[in-house]
Design a protein around this motif. Structure first.
Motif, PDB file in Angstrom:
ATOM      1  N   VAL A  76      -8.594 -76.942  14.073  1.00  0.00           N
ATOM      2  CA  VAL A  76      -9.261 -75.666  13.779  1.00  0.00           C
ATOM      3  C   VAL A  76     -10.601 -75.933  13.102  1.00  0.00           C
ATOM      4  O   VAL A  76     -11.624 -75.329  13.444  1.00  0.00           O
ATOM      5  CB  VAL A  76      -8.372 -74.781  12.892  1.00  0.00           C
ATOM      6  CG1 VAL A  76      -9.136 -73.538  12.435  1.00  0.00           C
ATOM      7  CG2 VAL A  76      -7.112 -74.366  13.652  1.00  0.00           C
TER       8      VAL A  76
ATOM      9  N   ASP B 288      -8.820 -70.414   4.827  1.00  0.00           N
ATOM     10  CA  ASP B 288      -7.549 -69.937   5.375  1.00  0.00           C
ATOM     11  C   ASP B 288      -6.615 -69.625   4.209  1.00  0.00           C
ATOM     12  O   ASP B 288      -6.682 -70.275   3.160  1.00  0.00           O
ATOM     13  CB  ASP B 288      -6.934 -71.017   6.267  1.00  0.00           C
ATOM     14  CG  ASP B 288      -5.729 -70.517   7.063  1.00  0.00           C
ATOM     15  OD1 ASP B 288      -5.461 -69.294   7.036  1.00  0.00           O
ATOM     16  OD2 ASP B 288      -5.066 -71.340   7.695  1.00  0.00           O
TER      17      ASP B 288
ATOM     18  N   THR C  52      -4.856 -65.728   9.954  1.00  0.00           N
ATOM     19  CA  THR C  52      -4.089 -65.027  10.983  1.00  0.00           C
ATOM     20  C   THR C  52      -3.360 -63.823  10.395  1.00  0.00           C
ATOM     21  O   THR C  52      -2.856 -62.989  11.136  1.00  0.00           O
ATOM     22  CB  THR C  52      -3.045 -65.969  11.618  1.00  0.00           C
ATOM     23  OG1 THR C  52      -2.197 -66.492  10.585  1.00  0.00           O
ATOM     24  CG2 THR C  52      -3.723 -67.119  12.336  1.00  0.00           C
TER      25      THR C  52
ATOM     26  N   VAL D 140     -10.027 -61.886  10.663  1.00  0.00           N
ATOM     27  CA  VAL D 140      -8.890 -62.543  11.307  1.00  0.00           C
ATOM     28  C   VAL D 140      -9.406 -63.600  12.273  1.00  0.00           C
ATOM     29  O   VAL D 140     -10.536 -63.532  12.755  1.00  0.00           O
ATOM     30  CB  VAL D 140      -7.993 -61.528  12.029  1.00  0.00           C
ATOM     31  CG1 VAL D 140      -7.271 -60.640  11.029  1.00  0.00           C
ATOM     32  CG2 VAL D 140      -8.803 -60.688  13.012  1.00  0.00           C
ATOM     33  N   LYS D 141      -8.550 -64.569  12.584  1.00  0.00           N
ATOM     34  CA  LYS D 141      -9.003 -65.751  13.316  1.00  0.00           C
ATOM     35  C   LYS D 141      -9.377 -65.488  14.773  1.00  0.00           C
ATOM     36  O   LYS D 141     -10.059 -66.311  15.376  1.00  0.00           O
ATOM     37  CB  LYS D 141      -7.944 -66.848  13.245  1.00  0.00           C
ATOM     38  CG  LYS D 141      -7.970 -67.623  11.936  1.00  0.00           C
ATOM     39  CD  LYS D 141      -7.055 -68.824  11.975  1.00  0.00           C
ATOM     40  CE  LYS D 141      -7.216 -69.668  10.711  1.00  0.00           C
ATOM     41  NZ  LYS D 141      -6.310 -70.827  10.675  1.00  0.00           N
ATOM     42  N   ASP D 142      -8.920 -64.381  15.331  1.00  0.00           N
ATOM     43  CA  ASP D 142      -9.297 -64.122  16.726  1.00  0.00           C
ATOM     44  C   ASP D 142     -10.576 -63.285  16.828  1.00  0.00           C
ATOM     45  O   ASP D 142     -10.900 -62.755  17.888  1.00  0.00           O
ATOM     46  CB  ASP D 142      -8.155 -63.461  17.488  1.00  0.00           C
ATOM     47  CG  ASP D 142      -7.739 -62.123  16.894  1.00  0.00           C
ATOM     48  OD1 ASP D 142      -8.282 -61.752  15.830  1.00  0.00           O
ATOM     49  OD2 ASP D 142      -6.880 -61.458  17.493  1.00  0.00           O
ATOM     50  N   VAL D 143     -11.312 -63.172  15.733  1.00  0.00           N
ATOM     51  CA  VAL D 143     -12.590 -62.474  15.750  1.00  0.00           C
ATOM     52  C   VAL D 143     -13.549 -63.239  16.666  1.00  0.00           C
ATOM     53  O   VAL D 143     -13.452 -64.466  16.803  1.00  0.00           O
ATOM     54  CB  VAL D 143     -13.165 -62.379  14.317  1.00  0.00           C
ATOM     55  CG1 VAL D 143     -13.576 -63.739  13.810  1.00  0.00           C
ATOM     56  CG2 VAL D 143     -14.331 -61.422  14.258  1.00  0.00           C
ATOM     57  N   ASP D 144     -14.458 -62.535  17.324  1.00  0.00           N
ATOM     58  CA  ASP D 144     -15.373 -63.243  18.213  1.00  0.00           C
ATOM     59  C   ASP D 144     -16.443 -63.979  17.401  1.00  0.00           C
ATOM     60  O   ASP D 144     -16.684 -63.688  16.226  1.00  0.00           O
ATOM     61  CB  ASP D 144     -16.005 -62.308  19.255  1.00  0.00           C
ATOM     62  CG  ASP D 144     -16.885 -61.235  18.643  1.00  0.00           C
ATOM     63  OD1 ASP D 144     -17.787 -61.575  17.859  1.00  0.00           O
ATOM     64  OD2 ASP D 144     -16.668 -60.049  18.956  1.00  0.00           O
ATOM     65  N   THR D 145     -17.068 -64.960  18.055  1.00  0.00           N
ATOM     66  CA  THR D 145     -18.022 -65.834  17.370  1.00  0.00           C
ATOM     67  C   THR D 145     -19.173 -65.060  16.754  1.00  0.00           C
ATOM     68  O   THR D 145     -19.607 -65.335  15.629  1.00  0.00           O
ATOM     69  CB  THR D 145     -18.566 -66.879  18.357  1.00  0.00           C
ATOM     70  OG1 THR D 145     -17.473 -67.650  18.866  1.00  0.00           O
ATOM     71  CG2 THR D 145     -19.555 -67.803  17.668  1.00  0.00           C
TER      72      THR D 145
ATOM     73  N   ASP E 185     -14.012 -57.593   9.227  1.00  0.00           N
ATOM     74  CA  ASP E 185     -13.953 -57.155  10.612  1.00  0.00           C
ATOM     75  C   ASP E 185     -13.281 -55.781  10.644  1.00  0.00           C
ATOM     76  O   ASP E 185     -12.701 -55.315   9.648  1.00  0.00           O
ATOM     77  CB  ASP E 185     -13.221 -58.172  11.494  1.00  0.00           C
ATOM     78  CG  ASP E 185     -11.757 -58.353  11.135  1.00  0.00           C
ATOM     79  OD1 ASP E 185     -11.057 -57.344  10.948  1.00  0.00           O
ATOM     80  OD2 ASP E 185     -11.304 -59.505  11.046  1.00  0.00           O
TER      81      ASP E 185
END
Length: 222
Positions: A26, A67, A99, A119-124, A142
């Protein structure tokens, strides 16, 4: 001639970043993504809370990307580390990248000094925007984290120390369900259940699940 107005999107010079995550892959992925930006520079990495304290002291970053779950401790170690880092380095910007999406966690992270939560699935694009905002000493969340925080703050609760989700998990504990059974019933992972159980025990100053249920019964939570 009027001098040009400085670009306010980013701080002057490079933004120095330390990555704190227990997964090396990661950290490697984050470094690769962030260093595509000319103004972002990763100056250190850490996998544990102890490493993070040392790396931040040595690298003098503007932002720590943190994290909440670190492998050497429980699921709230990141929160404790957040408070420790912001106390040791008052100007430091901590951006939680995790997460776990829970309004209570967002609020607690803020109370411990974090300036942002994503959250970790946020876009770049949004992650980079958040890092730059935190480096400017602004807050950044976010859309889902912000909504969860608002919902948590507005949700009625018989005890303000526990989030609504923690109260739900607590009631299932009182019924004797295991973490796996609670996860299956609430459609969340067993890891997330463990996270909530540890939070419940900490907030009720209990050393076991049974003691947590007993303390909760005295407070008429169940």
């Amino acid at each position: 001639m009027t001098p040009p107005v400085p670009d306010q999107r980013t701080p002057i010079g490079q933004v120095r970043i330390v990555l704190v995550d227990d997964h090396a892959i990661v950290r490697h992925g984050l470094r690769s993504v962030l260093e595509r930006e000319q103004d972002l520079h990763v100056v250190g990495e850490a996998a544990t809370a102890a490493e993070a304290v040392d790396v931040v002291a040595a690298a003098h970053p503007h932002v720590v990307l943190l994290d909440l779950k670190l492998s050497t401790g429980d699921n709230t170690e990141g929160l404790h580390l957040c408070g420790q880092l912001t106390e040791l380095h008052p100007g430091l910007g901590v951006l939680v990248l995790t997460t776990f999406l829970d309004g209570g966690l967002v609020v607690e992270a803020i109370h411990r000094g974090a300036r942002g939560y994503v959250v970790k699935d946020v876009d770049t694009t949004e992650l980079v925007r958040s890092i730059r905002a935190v480096a400017r000493r602004e807050s950044s969340f976010d859309s889902r984290s912000a909504a969860a925080m608002v919902e948590s703050m507005n949700s009625p609760s018989s005890d303000p120390r526990l989030t609504e989700r923690e109260l739900i998990v607590l009631r299932e504990l009182a019924h004797g369900l295991s973490n796996r059974d609670i996860g299956a019933k609430l459609f969340i992972s067993e890891t997330t259940v463990k996270f909530h159980v540890r939070n419940i025990m900490r907030k009720l100053t209990a050393t076991s699940r049974a003691e947590a249920v007993y303390e909760a019964s005295k407070l008429h939570l169940i």
